[in-house]
Motif scaffolding. Structure first.
Motif, short mmCIF file in Angstrom:
data_model
loop_
_atom_site.label_atom_id
_atom_site.label_comp_id
_atom_site.label_asym_id
_atom_site.label_seq_id
_atom_site.Cartn_x
_atom_site.Cartn_y
_atom_site.Cartn_z
N ASN A 16 0.53 -0.73 -0.25
CA ASN A 16 -0.41 0.16 0.27
C ASN A 16 0.86 1.54 -0.19
OD1 ASN A 16 -2.01 -2.38 -0.19
ND2 ASN A 16 -3.18 -0.69 1.85
N VAL A 17 2.22 1.08 0.90
CA VAL A 17 2.87 2.60 0.58
C VAL A 17 3.33 2.67 0.07
CG1 VAL A 17 5.08 3.16 1.72
CG2 VAL A 17 2.63 2.77 3.29
N VAL A 18 3.91 1.64 -1.15
CA VAL A 18 4.45 1.50 -2.61
C VAL A 18 3.42 2.38 -3.32
CG1 VAL A 18 5.32 0.47 -4.42
CG2 VAL A 18 6.69 0.45 -2.06
N SER A 19 2.04 1.97 -3.61
CA SER A 19 1.24 1.93 -4.48
C SER A 19 0.68 3.74 -3.99
CB SER A 19 0.07 1.55 -3.70
OG SER A 19 0.60 0.09 -4.77
N PHE A 20 1.12 4.44 -2.78
CA PHE A 20 0.82 5.02 -2.92
C PHE A 20 1.83 6.61 -2.89
CE2 PHE A 20 -2.31 4.37 0.84
CZ PHE A 20 -2.87 4.65 0.60
N ILE A 104 -9.22 11.07 -5.29
CA ILE A 104 -7.38 11.71 -4.98
C ILE A 104 -7.95 12.14 -3.88
CG2 ILE A 104 -5.59 12.69 -5.99
CD1 ILE A 104 -6.17 12.36 -8.33
N GLN A 105 -8.18 13.14 -3.40
CA GLN A 105 -8.74 13.98 -1.90
C GLN A 105 -8.93 12.29 -1.05
OE1 GLN A 105 -11.78 16.82 -2.36
NE2 GLN A 105 -10.03 18.25 -2.39
N ARG A 106 -9.76 11.58 -1.44
CA ARG A 106 -9.79 10.28 -1.00
C ARG A 106 -8.73 9.59 -1.14
NH1 ARG A 106 -11.05 8.24 4.33
NH2 ARG A 106 -12.04 6.46 3.80
N VAL A 107 -7.68 9.15 -1.41
CA VAL A 107 -6.88 8.55 -1.44
C VAL A 107 -5.57 9.34 -0.31
CG1 VAL A 107 -4.52 8.18 -3.29
CG2 VAL A 107 -6.65 7.34 -3.71
N VAL A 108 -5.59 10.39 -0.10
CA VAL A 108 -4.72 10.82 -0.28
C VAL A 108 -5.02 10.88 2.04
CG1 VAL A 108 -3.70 13.86 1.07
CG2 VAL A 108 -4.42 13.11 -1.11
N GLU A 109 -6.13 10.81 2.20
CA GLU A 109 -6.92 10.71 3.33
C GLU A 109 -6.36 9.56 3.82
OE1 GLU A 109 -10.95 11.43 2.89
OE2 GLU A 109 -10.35 13.85 2.73
N GLU A 110 -6.83 8.66 3.09
CA GLU A 110 -6.21 6.77 2.84
C GLU A 110 -4.92 6.94 3.19
OE1 GLU A 110 -8.28 4.24 2.80
OE2 GLU A 110 -10.02 4.26 2.43
N ARG A 111 -4.21 7.58 2.73
CA ARG A 111 -2.42 7.74 2.87
C ARG A 111 -2.21 8.10 4.13
NH1 ARG A 111 1.33 10.78 3.88
NH2 ARG A 111 3.52 10.17 3.47
N ASN A 112 -2.83 9.10 4.66
CA ASN A 112 -2.18 9.99 5.84
C ASN A 112 -3.14 8.92 7.01
OD1 ASN A 112 -1.53 11.60 5.09
ND2 ASN A 112 -2.98 13.43 4.64
N GLU A 113 -4.45 8.21 7.43
CA GLU A 113 -4.94 7.19 8.09
C GLU A 113 -3.99 6.11 8.10
OE1 GLU A 113 -8.48 5.21 8.65
OE2 GLU A 113 -8.36 5.71 7.30
N VAL A 115 -0.19 5.74 7.08
CA VAL A 115 1.10 5.90 8.14
C VAL A 115 1.25 7.17 9.26
CG1 VAL A 115 2.62 7.75 7.08
CG2 VAL A 115 1.79 6.70 5.29
N HIS A 116 0.24 8.23 9.04
CA HIS A 116 0.12 8.73 10.41
C HIS A 116 -1.18 8.10 12.04
CE1 HIS A 116 2.41 11.63 8.48
NE2 HIS A 116 1.18 11.43 7.91
#
Length: 184
Positions: A16-20, A104-113, A115-116
Motif C-alpha cells: 500500500n505504501v509503495v502504491s501511494f 484523489i482527496q480520499r486517497v490522500v486521506e487513506e494514505r495519511n490514515e 501512515v499517521h
C-alpha cells in the motif's frame, strides 16, 4: 522463525505504501508538464527545472492541489493569449473533474490514515489487530487501485502526445531547412 501472519501484514503495508508513493509520483509527473512560456528554449528548460525542483519537495496533498489547479483546472471561459515565442501547455478538459478530485482527496486521506494513524498504533503482538489491519489494507488497496489506474492512463496519454509533438516539431524544422536553424 518469523510469524507468517505478521510477515503478511508487513507485505500488505509495503504494497500500500509503495502504491501511494507511485501514485504521488504519477501526479508529480503530470503536474510538471504545464505552463512553460519563454522567449527561448533555454528559458523554458530553466522554468521547468525550477518547477520540478519545487514539486519534489511538496507533500502528496499539495501535489494534488497543483494537479487540479494547473493540469485539470475548472473550466474557464477565456484563456489568455500571450505573445511568448515558445509555450507548452498540458491541460485536461472535460471528464468528471469533481469525481476525480474527490477520489484523489480520499486517497490522500487513506494514505495519511495508514501512515499517521494505523502504523503509529501498530500492535504486532495482537493477532486480532494484525487480522483487522490486514483486512483494512486489502480494502484500502482496492480503493486505491482504480484511482492509480486512471492517473496512470493520463500519464500514458501524455507520453504519447509528447512523442507526437516532438515528431511534428522535428518534421516542421526539417521542412524549413536552414530557416529552422539558429544563426551562427
Amino acid at each position: 522463525m518469523a510469524d507468517p501472519e505478521l510477515s503478511e501484514v508487513f507485505r500488505k503495508i509495503g504494497r500500500n505504501v509503495v502504491s501511494f508513493q507511485k501514485l504521488e509520483g504519477l501526479l508529480k509527473y503530470l503536474a510538471a508538464a504545464p505552463n512553460y512560456k519563454a522567449s527561448t528554449l533555454d528559458e523554458i528548460q530553466e522554468a521547468r527545472d525550477k518547477h520540478i525542483s519545487g514539486l519534489r519537495k511538496k507533500s502528496f496533498g499539495l501535489t494534488v492541489q497543483d494537479f487540479f489547479n494547473d493540469v485539470y483546472p475548472e473550466a474557464s471561459a477565456n484563456e489568455e493569449e500571450d505573445e511568448e515565442l515558445f509555450a507548452f501547455n498540458f491541460r485536461i478538459r472535460g471528464g468528471d473533474r469533481e469525481r476525480l478530485l474527490t477520489a484523489i482527496q480520499r486517497v490522500v486521506e487513506e494514505r495519511n490514515e495508514l501512515v499517521h494513524t494505523r502504523l503509529t498504533s501498530f500492535d504486532s503482538e495482537s493477532a486480532q489487530y494484525r487480522a483487522e489491519l490486514a483486512t483494512f489494507l486489502d480494502q484500502q488497496f482496492e480503493r486505491l487501485k482504480p484511482v492509480y489506474e486512471e492517473i496512470d492512463q493520463l500519464v500514458q496519454a501524455m507520453r504519447i502526445v509528447r512523442k507526437e509533438t516532438v515528431k511534428q516539431l522535428d518534421e516542421l524544422i526539417a521542412s524549413r531547412g536552414d530557416a529552422g536553424k539558429a544563426p551562427d
